[in-house]
Each structure stands twice: as structure tokens, then as C-alpha cells.
Write a protein that holds these residues in place. Structure first.
Motif, mmCIF file in Angstrom:
data_model
loop_
_atom_site.group_PDB
_atom_site.id
_atom_site.type_symbol
_atom_site.label_atom_id
_atom_site.label_comp_id
_atom_site.label_asym_id
_atom_site.label_seq_id
_atom_site.Cartn_x
_atom_site.Cartn_y
_atom_site.Cartn_z
ATOM 1 N N PRO A 127 -55.821 14.209 -60.714
ATOM 2 C CA PRO A 127 -55.368 13.562 -61.957
ATOM 3 C C PRO A 127 -56.453 13.568 -63.033
ATOM 4 C CG PRO A 127 -55.729 11.932 -60.230
ATOM 5 C CD PRO A 127 -55.782 13.274 -59.579
ATOM 6 N N MET B 292 -56.396 16.955 -64.779
ATOM 7 C CA MET B 292 -55.236 16.974 -65.672
ATOM 8 C C MET B 292 -55.518 16.134 -66.907
ATOM 9 S SD MET B 292 -52.343 16.489 -62.696
ATOM 10 C CE MET B 292 -50.999 16.264 -63.841
ATOM 11 N N MET B 293 -56.148 14.978 -66.700
ATOM 12 C CA MET B 293 -56.461 14.081 -67.808
ATOM 13 C C MET B 293 -57.458 14.730 -68.766
ATOM 14 S SD MET B 293 -58.331 10.358 -67.790
ATOM 15 C CE MET B 293 -59.960 11.089 -67.606
ATOM 16 N N THR C 253 -53.092 10.219 -72.436
ATOM 17 C CA THR C 253 -53.537 10.521 -71.068
ATOM 18 C C THR C 253 -53.785 9.291 -70.210
ATOM 19 O OG1 THR C 253 -55.884 10.539 -71.722
ATOM 20 C CG2 THR C 253 -54.668 12.616 -71.909
ATOM 21 N N LEU D 231 -52.835 9.018 -66.395
ATOM 22 C CA LEU D 231 -53.681 9.859 -65.547
ATOM 23 C C LEU D 231 -55.045 9.210 -65.322
ATOM 24 C CD1 LEU D 231 -52.860 13.352 -67.104
ATOM 25 C CD2 LEU D 231 -52.171 12.534 -64.843
ATOM 26 N N ASP D 232 -55.540 8.514 -66.331
ATOM 27 C CA ASP D 232 -56.809 7.802 -66.194
ATOM 28 C C ASP D 232 -56.687 6.696 -65.152
ATOM 29 O OD1 ASP D 232 -59.464 6.994 -66.799
ATOM 30 O OD2 ASP D 232 -58.692 5.448 -68.131
ATOM 31 N N ARG E 291 -56.606 8.269 -61.726
ATOM 32 C CA ARG E 291 -57.947 8.711 -61.365
ATOM 33 C C ARG E 291 -58.770 7.558 -60.809
ATOM 34 N NH1 ARG E 291 -62.555 9.505 -64.929
ATOM 35 N NH2 ARG E 291 -61.568 7.899 -66.222
ATOM 36 N N LEU F 109 -50.631 12.378 -54.940
ATOM 37 C CA LEU F 109 -50.441 12.067 -56.345
ATOM 38 C C LEU F 109 -48.989 11.687 -56.622
ATOM 39 C CD1 LEU F 109 -51.597 11.957 -59.198
ATOM 40 C CD2 LEU F 109 -51.108 14.413 -59.421
#
Length: 318
Positions: A88, A91-92, A140, A143-144, A147, A162
Motif C-alpha cells: 500500500p 501505491m500511495m 491517498t 493507502l497511508d 500502510r 491487503l
């Protein structure tokens, strides 16, 4: 470089800026992933390092320092433990880098259209950086959060994958669950990116010396700008991490004793009351160690990726 003293940040097509920003984010994230995991673990640790009595009845590791924490993670979870949450995060960082540089370029160009009403260069850089950071953070943020939660997992996994984490958060916490701590993130990122880009744009011309190889002046300016900006807003970053792991899984991470926090101001007040002002700066050292190379790699990669993309485009057109 264009004539008339225009800045490099104004050059390149929108597509080139998006690609260069995405490439910069991808490479930067992979390089600093282990330091990011260490930082998150230290930020979530609430017991005092100087008071052994506070370690009693703690069901989980007691981390002391960057290298010691890294060794502990590798011993207990293997070397892959240093890259927990990397999917993630990658991706972020790709989405964040692309959004950030696109918004920064667009805001800068919009401010340039003010003509005789243009703001001073430092103010333009601050506003452009703040808008870019705010937009990228909002886009984002889920996603953070993912993470952070994966990086906070110890040997016992909270989420199996995920996809499973997304399903579980949506089921038990709803849409607001993906945005826990978002207010702290926005409150942090706007001044951070504003200060970062203001400092970066001010230092970059002075650091573009012929003696520095491979354009490392960009990297040096990125390091200094990042260290100064990160230190100023670090307490909000710590609060964001504490808020991100709230919810039904709060007691299942590597630190089982994470208190229940509600809201940014209440969280800051509780941390100061129970851990002192120093509690707001847990993990600052590793954060600076991470932020400096991350910003250096990001800005160096962005400038050079953009240059390569522009050259490729010129070669294609010719």
C-alpha cells in the motif's frame, strides 16, 4: 532550461510531470521503507525508555533507538518485517508523487497568470506546496492508513492481506475508518509541503554548483528543506499515526497498550499529560534520517526523470 529565468518546475507537459512524479515516489518509497517501519513502531510506543518500571506488564517489544529497533524487527520477524506495509505504501507514493507534482505545477502556473498582481516568489512556492500537499494527502489517505496498520503488525498478523484489510475495515469501521487521523494529516502536510517547497526553491539555485556531480544540488536542497520542515510539524505526524491505529484492532498490533485517542487536540493534550512534551517527538531521529534521503531521492529522481522524458519527447518529435 527555458530562457527568461523561468524555473524548471514550470517545464514539461502534464503527462511528463505525472510520470516523473510517479517514478520519483516509487523509487523513493522502496529505498526508505525499513526506516519508515522503524519510525512507525517508535511513534506507537508509549512507555518511557528511561523508566524500566513502565515496561512492566507490557505485552510487546520495547524499542530503543533506530539500529536496535531494526535489529529487533529482523530477529523477531525476519528481514521482510522491515518492508511491512510496502505494497500500500508503494501505491500511495506513486499516486502521491504524481498528484503532488501535478497540483504543484498547476498551482504555480495559475499563480503566474496573476500578472502584475503576482505574489512574491517565496509566497507562491509556499502556496503551491501547500495546495499540492493537501490534494495529494486527501487522494491517498486510505493507502497511508493501510500502510501504518501493516507496519504496526508484529509477528501476529492483524490482516491477512491487503484485500482482507480493506474488507474488514469497511465492514467494521465503515468509510470513516479509512480516514482516521486525516485532519491531523492535512494540518501537518499543508505547512510541511509549503515550508518544504519554499525552502527547496530558495536553496536549489544556490546549490546548483558545477562541482557537484550528477545534479546532486537538487538532492542537497531536498535534504535541507525536508529536515527543517519535518521537525516543525512532527508532533502532528505522531498524532496521525496514533489515530490511524484506533478502532477494533487497536490492541492487536505489536504495541498492545496503545491508548484510545479521540481528535487531534485531545490526543496532543493526552500525550503531553501522560508522556510530557518529549512524547510528541517519539521517533523524530529516525524520521529525520528517513526524510532526508527520501526527499533527496524524490527530488533528484523527479528532476532527472522529467529531463529524460522531455529529451525523449524532443527526440520523438524530431
Amino acid at each position: 532550461m527555458s530562457a527568461g529565468g523561468e524555473h524548471l518546475k514550470d517545464e514539461g507537459t502534464k503527462r511528463q510531470v505525472v510520470l516523473a512524479g510517479g517514478i520519483a515516489g516509487l523509487i523513493s518509497r522502496f529505498c526508505i521503507a525499513p526506516l519508515d517501519v522503524v519510525k512507525i513502531r517508535l511513534q506507537l510506543q508509549i512507555h518511557s525508555l528511561s523508566d524500566p518500571a513502565s515496561h512492566q506488564r507490557i505485552n510487546g517489544p520495547v524499542y530503543k533507538g533506530t539500529l536496535s529497533t531494526m535489529r529487533t524487527i529482523m530477529t523477531q520477524e525476519g528481514i521482510t518485517g522491515l518492508w511491512k506495509g510496502n505494497i500500500p505504501a508503494e501505491m500511495m507514493y506513486v499516486c502521491y508523487g504524481a498528484t503532488q507534482f501535478t497540483a504543484y505545477r498547476g498551482t504555480t502556473q495559475a499563480l503566474a497568470e496573476l500578472g502584475s498582481y503576482r505574489l512574491p516568489q517565496p509566497v507562491e512556492s509556499f502556496l503551491s506546496g501547500a495546495v499540492a500537499g493537501g490534494c495529494a494527502t486527501g487522494v491517498t489517505y486510505p493507502l497511508d492508513l493501510l500502510r501504518t496498520r501493516f507496519a504496526a503488525q508484529g509477528p501476529e498478523r492483524v490482516y491477512g492481506s491487503l484485500r482482507a484489510s480493506i474488507v474488514e475495515i469497511a465492514r467494521h469501521e465503515g468509510l470513516p475508518g479509512f480516514f482516521r487521523g486525516c485532519s491531523a494529516a492535512v494540518a501537518q502536510i499543508v505547512p510541511y509541503m509549503g515550508l518544504f517547497f519554499t525552502t527547496y526553491e530558495a536553496l536549489r539555485p544556490a546549490m546548483t554548483w558545477d562541482a557537484l556531480p550528477l545534479g546532486t544540488g537538487d538532492a542537497a536542497a531536498g535534504v535541507v528543506a525536508s529536515v527543517l520542515a519535518k521537525t516543525g510539524v512532527f508532533p502532528l505526524d505522531l498524532v496521525r499515526k496514533r489515530l490511524q491505529v484506533q478502532g477494533p484492532t487497536r490492541t492487536r498490533y505489536v504495541h498492545r497498550n496503545i491508548p484510545e485517542y479521540k481528535g487531534v487536540l485531545k490526543s496532543i493534550s493526552m500525550i503531553i499529560r501522560t508522556q510530557g512534551v518529549r512524547g510528541l517527538y517519539r521517533g523524530l531521529t529516525v524520521s529525520l534520517l528517513k526524510a532526508a534521503p527520501a526527499s533527496a531521492v524524490t527530488m533528484w529522481t523527479y528532476e532527472h526523470a522529467l529531463k529524460v522524458l522531455r529529451e525523449l519527447n524532443l527526440a520523438t518529435d524530431s
